[in-house]
Design an enzyme around this catalytic site. Structure first.
Site, PDB file in Angstrom:
ATOM      1  N   SER A 283       0.841  -1.197   0.000  1.00  0.00           N
ATOM      2  CA  SER A 283       0.000   0.000   0.000  1.00  0.00           C
ATOM      3  C   SER A 283       0.872   1.241   0.000  1.00  0.00           C
ATOM      4  O   SER A 283       1.986   1.247   0.547  1.00  0.00           O
ATOM      5  CB  SER A 283      -0.937   0.010   1.216  1.00  0.00           C
ATOM      6  OG  SER A 283      -0.210   0.283   2.387  1.00  0.00           O
ATOM      7  N   VAL A 284       0.362   2.272  -0.655  1.00  0.00           N
ATOM      8  CA  VAL A 284       1.097   3.528  -0.759  1.00  0.00           C
ATOM      9  C   VAL A 284       0.148   4.655  -0.351  1.00  0.00           C
ATOM     10  O   VAL A 284      -1.016   4.685  -0.798  1.00  0.00           O
ATOM     11  CB  VAL A 284       1.612   3.723  -2.210  1.00  0.00           C
ATOM     12  CG1 VAL A 284       2.291   5.083  -2.367  1.00  0.00           C
ATOM     13  CG2 VAL A 284       2.582   2.601  -2.596  1.00  0.00           C
TER      14      VAL A 284
ATOM     15  N   ARG B 120       2.274   6.779  -7.617  1.00  0.00           N
ATOM     16  CA  ARG B 120       2.789   6.906  -8.985  1.00  0.00           C
ATOM     17  C   ARG B 120       4.144   7.606  -9.031  1.00  0.00           C
ATOM     18  O   ARG B 120       4.440   8.378  -9.920  1.00  0.00           O
ATOM     19  CB  ARG B 120       1.779   7.657  -9.894  1.00  0.00           C
ATOM     20  CG  ARG B 120       0.398   7.021  -9.933  1.00  0.00           C
ATOM     21  CD  ARG B 120       0.386   5.551 -10.356  1.00  0.00           C
ATOM     22  NE  ARG B 120      -0.977   5.055 -10.393  1.00  0.00           N
ATOM     23  CZ  ARG B 120      -1.557   4.402  -9.392  1.00  0.00           C
ATOM     24  NH1 ARG B 120      -0.896   4.125  -8.275  1.00  0.00           N
ATOM     25  NH2 ARG B 120      -2.802   3.987  -9.523  1.00  0.00           N
ATOM     26  N   ARG B 121       4.956   7.299  -7.989  1.00  0.00           N
ATOM     27  CA  ARG B 121       6.347   7.781  -7.996  1.00  0.00           C
ATOM     28  C   ARG B 121       7.294   6.594  -7.952  1.00  0.00           C
ATOM     29  O   ARG B 121       8.484   6.751  -7.707  1.00  0.00           O
ATOM     30  CB  ARG B 121       6.615   8.647  -6.766  1.00  0.00           C
ATOM     31  CG  ARG B 121       5.721   9.841  -6.689  1.00  0.00           C
ATOM     32  CD  ARG B 121       5.976  10.584  -5.385  1.00  0.00           C
ATOM     33  NE  ARG B 121       4.943  11.586  -5.188  1.00  0.00           N
ATOM     34  CZ  ARG B 121       4.952  12.446  -4.185  1.00  0.00           C
ATOM     35  NH1 ARG B 121       5.926  12.443  -3.312  1.00  0.00           N
ATOM     36  NH2 ARG B 121       3.980  13.321  -4.055  1.00  0.00           N
ATOM     37  N   GLY B 122       6.738   5.408  -8.078  1.00  0.00           N
ATOM     38  CA  GLY B 122       7.602   4.225  -8.100  1.00  0.00           C
ATOM     39  C   GLY B 122       7.799   3.556  -6.743  1.00  0.00           C
ATOM     40  O   GLY B 122       8.693   2.720  -6.586  1.00  0.00           O
TER      41      GLY B 122
ATOM     42  N   TYR C 258       0.291  -6.493 -11.070  1.00  0.00           N
ATOM     43  CA  TYR C 258       1.563  -7.182 -10.789  1.00  0.00           C
ATOM     44  C   TYR C 258       2.185  -7.957 -11.944  1.00  0.00           C
ATOM     45  O   TYR C 258       3.299  -8.443 -11.818  1.00  0.00           O
ATOM     46  CB  TYR C 258       1.388  -8.113  -9.578  1.00  0.00           C
ATOM     47  CG  TYR C 258       1.137  -7.349  -8.307  1.00  0.00           C
ATOM     48  CD1 TYR C 258       2.183  -6.698  -7.663  1.00  0.00           C
ATOM     49  CD2 TYR C 258      -0.138  -7.227  -7.779  1.00  0.00           C
ATOM     50  CE1 TYR C 258       1.964  -5.963  -6.514  1.00  0.00           C
ATOM     51  CE2 TYR C 258      -0.377  -6.491  -6.626  1.00  0.00           C
ATOM     52  CZ  TYR C 258       0.678  -5.867  -6.000  1.00  0.00           C
ATOM     53  OH  TYR C 258       0.473  -5.131  -4.868  1.00  0.00           O
TER      54      TYR C 258
ATOM     55  N   PHE D 239      -3.958 -13.346   2.070  1.00  0.00           N
ATOM     56  CA  PHE D 239      -2.934 -12.790   2.959  1.00  0.00           C
ATOM     57  C   PHE D 239      -2.426 -11.469   2.422  1.00  0.00           C
ATOM     58  O   PHE D 239      -2.789 -11.083   1.319  1.00  0.00           O
ATOM     59  CB  PHE D 239      -1.776 -13.777   3.146  1.00  0.00           C
ATOM     60  CG  PHE D 239      -1.227 -14.346   1.875  1.00  0.00           C
ATOM     61  CD1 PHE D 239      -0.249 -13.673   1.151  1.00  0.00           C
ATOM     62  CD2 PHE D 239      -1.702 -15.572   1.385  1.00  0.00           C
ATOM     63  CE1 PHE D 239       0.242 -14.204  -0.031  1.00  0.00           C
ATOM     64  CE2 PHE D 239      -1.198 -16.109   0.205  1.00  0.00           C
ATOM     65  CZ  PHE D 239      -0.223 -15.425  -0.512  1.00  0.00           C
TER      66      PHE D 239
HETATM   67  C1  LIG Z   1      -1.602  -0.037  -6.079  1.00  0.00           C
HETATM   68  C2  LIG Z   1      -0.599   0.861  -5.364  1.00  0.00           C
HETATM   69  C3  LIG Z   1       0.142   0.046  -4.299  1.00  0.00           C
HETATM   70  C4  LIG Z   1       0.397   1.404  -6.405  1.00  0.00           C
HETATM   71  O1  LIG Z   1       1.434   2.122  -5.774  1.00  0.00           O
HETATM   72  P1  LIG Z   1       2.323   3.212  -6.557  1.00  0.00           P
HETATM   73  O2  LIG Z   1       3.491   3.544  -5.678  1.00  0.00           O
HETATM   74  O3  LIG Z   1       1.476   4.318  -7.006  1.00  0.00           O
HETATM   75  O4  LIG Z   1       2.818   2.390  -7.837  1.00  0.00           O
HETATM   76  P2  LIG Z   1       4.129   2.708  -8.699  1.00  0.00           P
HETATM   77  O5  LIG Z   1       4.301   4.193  -8.845  1.00  0.00           O
HETATM   78  O6  LIG Z   1       5.292   1.957  -8.170  1.00  0.00           O
HETATM   79  O7  LIG Z   1       3.682   2.089 -10.090  1.00  0.00           O
HETATM   80  C5  LIG Z   1       4.401   1.074 -10.755  1.00  0.00           C
HETATM   81  C6  LIG Z   1       3.625   0.748 -12.017  1.00  0.00           C
HETATM   82  O8  LIG Z   1       2.352   0.180 -11.663  1.00  0.00           O
HETATM   83  C7  LIG Z   1       1.296   0.890 -12.308  1.00  0.00           C
HETATM   84  N1  LIG Z   1       0.135   0.866 -11.415  1.00  0.00           N
HETATM   85  C8  LIG Z   1       0.046   1.372 -10.175  1.00  0.00           C
HETATM   86  N2  LIG Z   1      -1.170   1.126  -9.657  1.00  0.00           N
HETATM   87  C9  LIG Z   1      -1.867   0.453 -10.589  1.00  0.00           C
HETATM   88  C10 LIG Z   1      -3.186  -0.057 -10.658  1.00  0.00           C
HETATM   89  N3  LIG Z   1      -4.041   0.079  -9.627  1.00  0.00           N
HETATM   90  N4  LIG Z   1      -3.557  -0.715 -11.775  1.00  0.00           N
HETATM   91  C11 LIG Z   1      -2.711  -0.860 -12.820  1.00  0.00           C
HETATM   92  N5  LIG Z   1      -1.438  -0.383 -12.808  1.00  0.00           N
HETATM   93  C12 LIG Z   1      -1.035   0.270 -11.709  1.00  0.00           C
HETATM   94  C13 LIG Z   1       1.864   2.292 -12.496  1.00  0.00           C
HETATM   95  O9  LIG Z   1       1.163   2.959 -13.523  1.00  0.00           O
HETATM   96  C14 LIG Z   1       3.307   1.969 -12.885  1.00  0.00           C
HETATM   97  O10 LIG Z   1       3.317   1.562 -14.237  1.00  0.00           O
HETATM   98  P3  LIG Z   1       4.643   1.502 -15.158  1.00  0.00           P
HETATM   99  O11 LIG Z   1       5.239   0.150 -14.925  1.00  0.00           O
HETATM  100  O12 LIG Z   1       4.111   1.656 -16.526  1.00  0.00           O
HETATM  101  O13 LIG Z   1       5.542   2.610 -14.683  1.00  0.00           O
HETATM  102  C15 LIG Z   1      -1.289   2.086  -4.707  1.00  0.00           C
HETATM  103  O14 LIG Z   1      -2.025   2.757  -5.685  1.00  0.00           O
HETATM  104  C16 LIG Z   1      -2.213   1.713  -3.558  1.00  0.00           C
HETATM  105  O15 LIG Z   1      -1.801   1.726  -2.410  1.00  0.00           O
HETATM  106  N6  LIG Z   1      -3.501   1.399  -3.859  1.00  0.00           N
HETATM  107  C17 LIG Z   1      -4.478   1.020  -2.850  1.00  0.00           C
HETATM  108  C18 LIG Z   1      -4.127  -0.318  -2.208  1.00  0.00           C
HETATM  109  C19 LIG Z   1      -3.949  -1.429  -3.226  1.00  0.00           C
HETATM  110  O16 LIG Z   1      -4.774  -1.639  -4.097  1.00  0.00           O
HETATM  111  N7  LIG Z   1      -2.852  -2.161  -3.081  1.00  0.00           N
HETATM  112  C20 LIG Z   1      -2.540  -3.329  -3.899  1.00  0.00           C
HETATM  113  C21 LIG Z   1      -2.690  -4.462  -2.964  1.00  0.00           C
HETATM  114  S1  LIG Z   1      -2.474  -5.985  -3.730  1.00  0.00           S
END
Ligand SMILES: CC(C)(COP(=O)(O)OP(=O)(O)OC[C@H]1O[C@@H](n2cnc3c(N)ncnc32)[C@H](O)[C@@H]1OP(=O)(O)O)[C@@H](O)C(=O)NCCC(=O)NCCS
Length: 412
Positions: A83-84, A90-92, A124, A412
Site C-alpha cells: 500500500s502507498v 505513482r512515484r515508483g 503485478y 494474505f
Molecule cells: C496499487 C498501489 C500500491 C500502487 O502504488 P504506486 O506507488 O502508485 O505504484 P508505482 O508508482 O510503483 O507504479 C508502478 C507501475 O504500476 C502501475 N500501477 C500502479 N497502480 C496500478 C493499478 N491500480 N492498476 C494498474 N497499474 C497500476 C503504475 O502505472 C506503474 O506503471 P509503469 O510500470 O508503466 O511505470 C497504490 O495505488 C495503492 O496503495 N492502492 C491502494 C491499495 C492497493 O490496491 N494495493 C494493492 C494491494 S495488492
C-alpha cells in the site's frame, strides 16, 4: 529515479504499518481486535516500509508460507498489504518495495517463489507475477438444491458448533489440505486464529460465524470435514430466503465433503448458498443443475519465480520432460536466459544451457504455470509463449499441469 529521497527499511512497529495500510485502503480503521489478529501473523523483520522526512509512505508485508505446490509443501514468500499513501502514489514506491523484496529473497537464498493476492489484476504482471489459481464463485439458488446421487453410503451425521469449540478439529483437517491441493498453505495457530476471526463489525450484516462438522459414525471417530459459514437474514414476500455464505469448507474424503454440502443446502431458512470454490470443485459435479448457480470464474493467487534455478526443480511434474526454455526477466536478471528443465527418476533438474530454445516466455508465464493450474498451451495460443520445436508446448503443458487445480482460499 522518482523514489530519490525515500528510505526503505523494515518496520519497527505494526501500528505504524497498519496506519498507512488503513489510509491506502480508504481510511477504514481496523478494529483493535482485528489489528491484534493480523499483527500475530505479521513478520516485521521480513517486511518493508518506505519513509520520507520521518513519515511512513508505503508498506509491504512478507510472510513465510509453507504452501502446497505440485509434489508437496514448499517454502513460498507471501506478499501482502502492498500500500502507498495516496499522496505519494505513482512515484515508483510500489515498484521499489516489490523489486527490493524480490532481490533480497534471491540474494539471501530464501524462498525461490513469491505469491500474492491482488486488489486489481492489472497491477503485478509487470513484475513477473502470473495468475496461478482461479476461484469459481457460486450462488446456488433454493430451486437448485438437488444433488446428483453419489455415494452408496448414507451421508455422515453433521452437527453445528461454535468455531471456537472446534479449533483443534479445524486445524487438523486443514493440515492435510496443502498436500491435497496446491495453493493452500499450512496454518499455524496464529493463521488459524486469523482464519476464524469473526468480529461483529466485520460481518457486513451477517450473523455470527458457525461451524459444521461432518462426524465419523464410528465410536470415538474424529470429524472428517468442516464448513465455516454465516447466514444473512433476507425475507422475500414474507418468506425466509437467507444467504448462506460459505467461508471455507475442507474435508478429508468425498463422503464427508458431500455430507457437508447436503447439510448446507438443506438449511431451512436458506435462499441462496454462496461460495468461492476451486474451479474443479466436486460441488460442480454434485449439483444436478450447476447452471443455476451461475458459476463465475475469477483470478485468485499470483505467483512469481524469484529464483528459477531453485524453483523449477522443487516441484513435481505430471509427465517426463526435457525442454530448453528461454526466459525474459528484466526485473530479476539472474533468471534471464536459456535453461534446460528435465525430469527423471530422481526428480527434476534445471541448469543453464547454450542449447537452442524449445520455448520462449517471460517470468510472468512461468509464474502462471508454476502451481499447475494455468495451461501453458493456453498462454501459447494467446501468443505469450513461443514454440521453437514442434511438440514442445504440448509436452510442457502436460508436465506442468496438476490435478486437482490449485486454489488459495486464505487471503494474505
Ligand atoms: C496499487 C498501489 C500500491 C500502487 O502504488 P504506486 O506507488 O502508485 O505504484 P508505482 O508508482 O510503483 O507504479 C508502478 C507501475 O504500476 C502501475 N500501477 C500502479 N497502480 C496500478 C493499478 N491500480 N492498476 C494498474 N497499474 C497500476 C503504475 O502505472 C506503474 O506503471 P509503469 O510500470 O508503466 O511505470 C497504490 O495505488 C495503492 O496503495 N492502492 C491502494 C491499495 C492497493 O490496491 N494495493 C494493492 C494491494 S495488492
Amino acid at each position: 529515479m522518482r523514489t530519490e529521497g525515500y528510505e526503505f527499511a523494515a518496520p519497527d512497529s505494526w501500528d505504524r504499518f497498519a496506519d498507512v495500510v488503513a489510509l491506502a485502503y480508504g481510511g477504514y480503521d481496523a478494529a483493535p481486535a482485528y489489528r491484534t489478529v493480523v499483527a500475530e501473523v505479521f513478520e516485521p523483520k521480513r517486511s518493508l516500509l518506505a519513509h520520507r522526512d520521518g513519515r511512513t509512505c508505503a508498506t509491504l508485508a512478507l510472510y513465510s508460507l509453507d504452501m502446497g505446490v505440485p509434489g508437496g509443501r514448499r517454502p513460498i514468500a507471501g506478499i501482502g498489504y502492498v500500500s502507498v499513501d495516496p499522496t505519494h502514489r505513482r512515484r515508483g514506491l510500489m515498484r521499489g518495495l516489490i523489486l527490493r523484496t524480490l532481490a533480497g529473497l534471491y540474494e539471501r537464498g530464501e524462498e525461490p517463489v513469491a505469491a500474492l493476492h491482488t486488489t486489481e489484476p492489472g497491477i503485478y504482471g509487470r513484475f513477473g507475477f502470473g495468475g496461478a489459481t482461479r476461484a469459481v464463485h457460486l450462488e446456488i439458488p433454493r430451486h437448485a438444491r438437488e444433488m446428483t446421487p453419489s455415494h452408496a453410503e448414507p451421508p455422515l451425521p453433521v452437527r453445528v458448533a461454535d468455531p471456537a469449540d472446534c479449533v483443534a478439529h479445524i486445524a487438523r483437517i486443514h493440515e492435510g489440505a496443502p498436500e491435497r491441493r496446491p495453493g493452500t498453505f499450512h496454518r499455524d495457530d496464529a493463521w488459524t486464529r486469523r482464519a476464524l476471526t469473526d468480529l461483529p463489525e466485520r460481518r457486513g450484516g451477517a450473523g455470527r460465524l458457525l461451524c459444521m462438522l461432518a462426524e465419523d459414525p464410528g465410536e470415538g471417530g474424529l470429524p472428517r470435514g468442516y464448513a465455516l459459514y454465516a447466514l444473512t437474514a433476507r425475507w422475500v414476500d414474507s418468506y425466509p430466503r437467507y444467504d448462506v455464505h460459505v467461508r471455507e469448507l475442507f474435508a478429508e474424503d468425498s463422503l464427508a465433503y458431500a455430507s457437508l454440502w447436503r447439510a448446507l443446502l438443506d438449511i431451512d431458512l436458506a435462499g441462496t448458498v454462496i461460495a468461492d470454490r476451486p474451479v474443479d470443485d466436486p460441488i460442480l459435479a454434485l449439483l444436478a443443475d450447476p447452471r443455476s448457480a451461475v458459476p463465475v470464474v475469477r483470478d485468485q493467487l499470483y505467483t512469481r519465480l524469484v529464483d528459477l534455478e531453485r524453483a523449477l526443480p522443487q516441484r513435481a511434474y505430471a509427465a517426463e520432460i526435457d525442454v530448453v526454455i528461454d526466459v525474459a526477466d528484466a526485473d530479476c536478471p539472474w533468471n534471464q536466459g536459456r535453461w534446460r528443465l528435465h525430469t527423471g527418476a530422481d526428480g527434476a533438474a534445471c541448469a543453464r544451457t547454450g542449447a537452442a530454445a524449445d520455448l520462449s516466455l517471460s517470468a510472468r508465464e512461468l509464474g502462471a504455470v508454476y502451481l499447475g493450474g494455468t495451461s501453458l498451451a493456453q498462454l501459447a495460443a494467446a501468443g505469450r509463449v513461443i514454440e521453437h520445436r514442434a511438440g514442445a508446448v504440448r509436452a510442457a503443458t502436460r508436465a506442468f499441469h496438476h490435478d486437482p487445480a490449485p486454489f488459495c482460499p486464505t487471503v494474505f
